[in-house]
Design an enzyme around this catalytic site. Structure first.
Site, PDB file in Angstrom:
ATOM      1  N   HIS A  12      27.034 -18.398  -8.077  1.00 27.72           N
ATOM      2  CA  HIS A  12      27.609 -17.554  -9.144  1.00 27.72           C
ATOM      3  C   HIS A  12      27.258 -15.962  -8.739  1.00 27.72           C
ATOM      4  O   HIS A  12      27.246 -15.195  -9.644  1.00 27.72           O
ATOM      5  CB  HIS A  12      26.772 -17.849 -10.421  1.00 27.72           C
ATOM      6  CG  HIS A  12      25.078 -17.829 -10.482  1.00 27.72           C
ATOM      7  ND1 HIS A  12      24.387 -18.338 -11.511  1.00 27.72           N
ATOM      8  CD2 HIS A  12      24.312 -16.978 -10.171  1.00 27.72           C
ATOM      9  CE1 HIS A  12      23.088 -17.989 -11.371  1.00 27.72           C
ATOM     10  NE2 HIS A  12      23.061 -16.966 -10.544  1.00 27.72           N
ATOM     11  N   HIS A  59      21.121 -12.868 -16.132  1.00 29.79           N
ATOM     12  CA  HIS A  59      20.260 -11.884 -15.203  1.00 29.79           C
ATOM     13  C   HIS A  59      19.975 -10.804 -15.908  1.00 29.79           C
ATOM     14  O   HIS A  59      20.362  -9.550 -15.579  1.00 29.79           O
ATOM     15  CB  HIS A  59      21.394 -11.572 -14.005  1.00 29.79           C
ATOM     16  CG  HIS A  59      21.697 -12.453 -13.157  1.00 29.79           C
ATOM     17  ND1 HIS A  59      22.797 -13.558 -13.587  1.00 29.79           N
ATOM     18  CD2 HIS A  59      21.479 -13.146 -12.026  1.00 29.79           C
ATOM     19  CE1 HIS A  59      22.844 -14.466 -12.647  1.00 29.79           C
ATOM     20  NE2 HIS A  59      21.979 -14.217 -11.894  1.00 29.79           N
ATOM     21  N   HIS A 193      18.628 -17.351  -0.969  1.00 30.53           N
ATOM     22  CA  HIS A 193      18.884 -16.025  -1.053  1.00 30.53           C
ATOM     23  C   HIS A 193      17.555 -15.496  -1.573  1.00 30.53           C
ATOM     24  O   HIS A 193      17.021 -15.821  -2.356  1.00 30.53           O
ATOM     25  CB  HIS A 193      19.954 -15.492  -1.461  1.00 30.53           C
ATOM     26  CG  HIS A 193      20.140 -15.705  -3.067  1.00 30.53           C
ATOM     27  ND1 HIS A 193      20.111 -16.946  -3.751  1.00 30.53           N
ATOM     28  CD2 HIS A 193      19.950 -14.878  -4.019  1.00 30.53           C
ATOM     29  CE1 HIS A 193      20.268 -16.771  -4.995  1.00 30.53           C
ATOM     30  NE2 HIS A 193      20.253 -15.575  -5.270  1.00 30.53           N
ATOM     31  N   GLU A 240      16.470 -20.770  -7.804  1.00 30.35           N
ATOM     32  CA  GLU A 240      17.346 -21.172  -8.896  1.00 30.35           C
ATOM     33  C   GLU A 240      18.096 -22.371  -8.685  1.00 30.35           C
ATOM     34  O   GLU A 240      18.739 -22.937  -9.645  1.00 30.35           O
ATOM     35  CB  GLU A 240      18.282 -19.988  -9.366  1.00 30.35           C
ATOM     36  CG  GLU A 240      19.431 -19.663  -8.186  1.00 30.35           C
ATOM     37  CD  GLU A 240      20.049 -18.160  -8.811  1.00 30.35           C
ATOM     38  OE1 GLU A 240      19.785 -17.501  -9.652  1.00 30.35           O
ATOM     39  OE2 GLU A 240      21.144 -18.085  -7.948  1.00 30.35           O
TER      40      GLU A 240
END
Length: 426
Positions: A12, A59, A193, A240
């Site tokens: 995403h 976020h 990441h 995540e």
């Protein structure tokens, strides 16, 4: 009955939305992103899901750390695109499915998953970046979504095992919904990441490949890993990917992989996968028995006269009016209300019925409509009316008649500063 047509996994990163919005389809650096989503678009066209159950994380856009939940289920009627600092993307709002969301909430709560509920909040790139690439949206979207926001930014966060188990419960919830719906489960985030600290820019493609293989063949092994192990292998933000276990838990033990694409252009791998069930999922109770079990806690409450539980259905119906009344906690807002509420009714887009209820201070009718009492007492406090006047009015009594049923003759309000309480409920 509703049925799950399959599961999608997708990164995403905002890179996806940027590529789409800036028309990078023919740029050789960006073209692999579009190629990875073409099979997803084709699969969605063929399966024609009515609803996407969309698992994502915000976020720090619509959800802040003044109140941060592990699992926040969207129960509203519509979701707009969030402004993340430079203005919202030019995308239409997407419809929600409050009926399915309420049923899922009931089922997951009965299975002892603690949920928060939200509506009226815009969704950020965690949802709309992949959604805009996989679903056509010229003017409107092909169906609705039920979003699940997973709190993975503020530790401690949910465990991988809990996410996997939630997926299993989610499957039973969806399949027991009585309406004929086709539902696809979409999980977003990852893969490896890290975007903060001296480790920023960390990637680990071998771990990404191992993760995808285990997700398909042995997902329970992934559920045994700790968050620290996910962070070590895939970066802290890459942890995540536990959200993907919700999607995988909602599918059968054996799945058929229809598509997988992986591209690492910069900071974050851009990954898409599609799975369909490839084995039976036995049910230990009938749909009717399941629906009866999950409704057990409030079964019979309808027989209590003058009692109106503030259910998700009432919350969605009266959301606009409850939000209007909630803003009376703001000093400037209530000063405007006392001076002239009519322009405020228009700003809040209240219906004619909602405006009339507020104008008449019809406390009983406001409860019947779906306003929660604790906002009525705020309205009363602003107007200088005591709680006792409101109680009496809801019972259809005068204050004097109601006071005769109390042990002490007192008047009070939630007003905190010199309320100047009136002696009338009007």
């Amino acid at each position: 009955m509703a049925r799950i047509v399959g599961g999608i996994g997708s990164s995403h990163t905002p890179t996806i939305g940027f590529a789409l919005d800036t028309h990078k389809q023919t740029d050789p650096v960006w073209a692999p992103i579009f190629a990875g989503y073409e099979p997803v678009q084709k699969w969605l066209r063929e399966k024609r899901p009515d609803v996407l159950f969309f698992i994502y994380n915000d976020h720090v856009t619509s959800f802040f750390f003044d109140h941060y939940s592990h699992f926040a289920l969207g129960v509203g009627e519509e979701y707009a695109v969030a402004d993340e600092g430079g203005g919202p993307r030019h995308l239409p709002p997407v419809k929600g499915h409050p009926g399915l969301a309420r049923h899922i909430a009931l089922a997951l709560t009965a299975d002892e998953f603690d949920l928060a509920y939200f509506q009226g909040k815009p969704l950020d790139h965690g949802c709309f970046s992949p959604l805009s690439m996989m679903w056509p949206h010229e003017g409107h979207w092909p169906g609705a979504i039920v979003p699940l926001q997973v709190g993975v930014l503020e530790f401690p966060i949910p465990t991988a095992r809990r996410c996997f188990r939630l997926g299993r419960s989610l499957r039973r919830a969806i399949e027991s919904y009585p309406e004929d719906l086709r539902v696809a489960i979409v999980a977003t985030g990852g893969l490896a990441h890290q975007v903060h600290g001296e480790r920023a820019g960390f990637n680990n493609t071998p771990w990404d490949m191992e993760f995808l293989d285990l997700l398909e063949r042995e997902p329970e092994r992934l559920s045994e890993l700790t968050i620290a192990q996910y962070a070590e292998r895939g970066g802290l933000e890459g942890a995540e990917v536990i959200m993907w276990l919700i999607m995988r838990g909602a599918l059968s033990a054996k799945v058929r992989k229809l598509h997988s694409a992986y591209y690492l252009p910069s900071m974050t791998p851009i990954v898409t996968v599609i799975y369909e069930d490839d084995s039976a999922v036995p049910n230990t109770e009938t749909d009717a028995g399941f629906r009866e079990r999950i409704a057990r806690e409030l079964a019979g409450v309808e027989r209590l006269p003058g009692t109106y539980p503030f259910t998700l259905e009432r919350s969605v119906k009266a959301y606009r009016l409850n939000r209007f009344l909630h803003r009376l906690i703001e000093p400037q807002y209530r000063r405007r209300f006392l001076a002239d509420p009519e322009p405020m009714f228009e700003e809040a887009e209240l219906t004619a019925q909602e405006r009339d209820l507020v104008r008449r201070r019809d406390w009983r009718a406001l409860i019947h409509y779906g306003v929660i009492f604790f906002l009525l007492e705020k309205l009363a406090a602003v107007l200088g009316i005591t709680n006792l006047h409101v109680y009496a009015a809801m019972r259809g009594e005068t204050l004097e008649e109601f006071q005769k049923t109390r042990n002490a003759q007192v008047l009070y309000s939630v007003a905190g500063q010199d309320p100047k309480l009136k002696q009338s409920g009007q």
